[in-house]
Design an enzyme around this catalytic site. Structure first.
Site, PDB file in Angstrom:
ATOM      1  N   ARG A 168       1.045  -1.369   0.043  1.00  0.00           N
ATOM      2  CA  ARG A 168      -0.047  -0.071   0.176  1.00  0.00           C
ATOM      3  C   ARG A 168       1.015   1.160   0.034  1.00  0.00           C
ATOM      4  O   ARG A 168       0.555   2.156   0.596  1.00  0.00           O
ATOM      5  CB  ARG A 168      -0.778   0.050   1.297  1.00  0.00           C
ATOM      6  CG  ARG A 168      -1.935  -1.075   1.139  1.00  0.00           C
ATOM      7  CD  ARG A 168      -2.989  -0.910   0.077  1.00  0.00           C
ATOM      8  NE  ARG A 168      -4.111  -1.797   0.353  1.00  0.00           N
ATOM      9  CZ  ARG A 168      -4.272  -2.945  -0.009  1.00  0.00           C
ATOM     10  NH1 ARG A 168      -3.160  -3.836  -0.492  1.00  0.00           N
ATOM     11  NH2 ARG A 168      -5.452  -3.806   0.204  1.00  0.00           N
ATOM     12  N   SER A 241     -10.792  -0.630   3.308  1.00  0.00           N
ATOM     13  CA  SER A 241      -9.813  -0.897   4.681  1.00  0.00           C
ATOM     14  C   SER A 241      -9.653   0.234   5.074  1.00  0.00           C
ATOM     15  O   SER A 241      -8.938   1.263   4.107  1.00  0.00           O
ATOM     16  CB  SER A 241      -8.697  -1.463   4.331  1.00  0.00           C
ATOM     17  OG  SER A 241      -8.995  -2.997   3.725  1.00  0.00           O
ATOM     18  N   GLU A 338      -5.100   3.476   6.195  1.00  0.00           N
ATOM     19  CA  GLU A 338      -4.849   3.508   4.583  1.00  0.00           C
ATOM     20  C   GLU A 338      -5.143   4.646   3.750  1.00  0.00           C
ATOM     21  O   GLU A 338      -4.302   5.046   2.885  1.00  0.00           O
ATOM     22  CB  GLU A 338      -5.389   2.181   4.262  1.00  0.00           C
ATOM     23  CG  GLU A 338      -4.973   1.911   2.785  1.00  0.00           C
ATOM     24  CD  GLU A 338      -5.773   0.577   2.277  1.00  0.00           C
ATOM     25  OE1 GLU A 338      -6.767   1.166   1.591  1.00  0.00           O
ATOM     26  OE2 GLU A 338      -5.368  -0.446   2.298  1.00  0.00           O
TER      27      GLU A 338
END
Ligand code: EPU
Length: 346
Positions: A168, A241, A338
């Site tokens: 990520r 998420s 995130e």
């Protein structure tokens, strides 16, 4: 003929973020042709202001209004630009809807993106957080990213190594405000090599009655799992998420596993680390399905924060901070968001 770009004053962003929270921007710059970026960014109203790059708005939380100029690059073209025998290179403009690119490539017999089916957002945003799901990350398939470099004030091309992809993470994410992604080039295979290692995919294919899966079957399995586990942003506001799965020293992971043998743990970013399931940690603290006003945690997946209607970005951020604090207090693990948070620091 469509204008090359359009500058709107005091624009509403509430329909341009999948959390569906209220937010505005002093200027919204819609760029239809990346070749016009230099000219658009040189407009008197725009010059010198902070820029926020907006794709599908599926990976950000507006905790306040966007400052300066919000830039949306449309660039909706996608084509095969090179045939390499058993592989092909696909070039997609930043504005192409990601899932449309996945189905477009599968329709042409090109494989590799099937595990990434149904991820909300635009193709231009995909390399920024190196989107990943079910054992595959987009960075594995990217050969190059074309972007506008605000430092050099010119278009640049970054090959995969220069993108410096991580979990990520990427060079783009580490230097927000510098790059405006305009196109992505992906290396896709003509023959399927299904990646079924991630828990759940094999079971789903078995339920579908598929014994020898092709790429389309894998995409279908992923779509079914996502529909079951993740709330649809068109129905309830969310950004997937909300936290990254934390990467911790192996010794810390082992101590936690000794105390909590059911905690899911995966390979980290090297021998010395492990990646833990943030969803499990949050679930264990009792947050799944929690709701405070219109801000809540999905009852289907503990990693997903949801806006049940009129939550503000600040209410969602406050909830996220309290979730992280309780996980830290109980397990000694720091969770990091995130999505990009606009208008506040984490
Ligand atoms: N789990 C719980 N409680 C829950 C949900 C999950 O305890 O409410 C545990 C289960 O044991 C499960 C494990 O967590 O086996 C892992 O759950 P899941 O397979 O859903 O994956 P994840 O680690 O929570 C990551 C990505 C998702 C991606 C899935 C599948 C991150 C931050 N998230 O979630 O990506 O779809 O794997 O590959 O890496 C996103 O980035 O927005 C996103 C949805």
């Amino acid at each position: 003929m469509t204008a090359l770009f359009r500058l709107l004053r005091d624009a509403d962003l509430s329909t341009r973020n999948t959390f569906a929270v209220a937010a505005r921007t002093p200027w919204l710059l819609e760029v239809n042709d990346p070749a016009a970026l230099a000219e658009a960014l040189d407009l008197e109203q725009v010059r010198g202001l902070p820029l926020l790059m907006l794709g599908g708005g599926s990976n950000l939380l507006f905790a306040g209004d966007a400052p300066g100029v919000t830039v949306a690059v449309r660039a909706p073209e996608v084509s095969i630009i090179e045939d390499r025998g058993d592989r092909a290179i696909v070039r997609a403009g930043a504005g192409v809807d990601w899932h449309r690119l996945v189905t477009w490539s599968l329709d042409r017999g090109l494989c590799g993106l099937e595990n990434l089916a149904l991820i909300p957002g635009s193709t231009g945003a995909a390399p920024i957080q190196n989107i990943g799901a079910y054992g595959v990350e987009v960075g594995e398939h990217i050969v190059a990213v074309d972007a506008w470099d605000r430092h050099a004030r010119q278009p640049v091309r970054l090959d995969r190594a220069a993108c410096a992809f991580g979990y990520r993470d990427s060079a783009f994410k580490r230097d927000p405000g510098r790059w405006i992604v305009t196109a992505v080039e992906l290396d896709l295979a003509k023959r399927a090599a299904p990646r079924l290692d991630y828990a759940g995919i094999g079971e789903e294919l078995a339920r579908m009655g598929v014994a020898a899966p092709g790429a389309r079957d894998v995409a279908e399995a992923v779509i079914r799992i996502r529909r079951r586990k993740l709330p649809d942003p068109a129905v309830v506001g969310n950004a997937g998420s909300f936290f990254k799965n934390p990467i911790v020293p192996a010794a810390q992971a082992q101590a936690l596993l000794d105390a909590h043998p059911r905690l899911p743990a995966f390979a980290g970013d090297g021998e010395a680390t492990r990646k833990l399931s943030a969803a499990w940690l949050i679930d264990a603290c009792g947050w799944k399905g929690a709701r405070e006003g219109d801000a809540g945690v999905s009852a289907a997946h503990a990693l997903v924060l949801v806006n049940h209607g009129h939550a503000t970005g600040l209410q969602l951020l406050d909830l996220a901070r309290r979730i992280a604090a309780s996980v830290h207090a109980r397990f000694g693990v720091a969770l990091e968001p995130e999505p990009r948070i606009v208008g506040a620091d984490w």
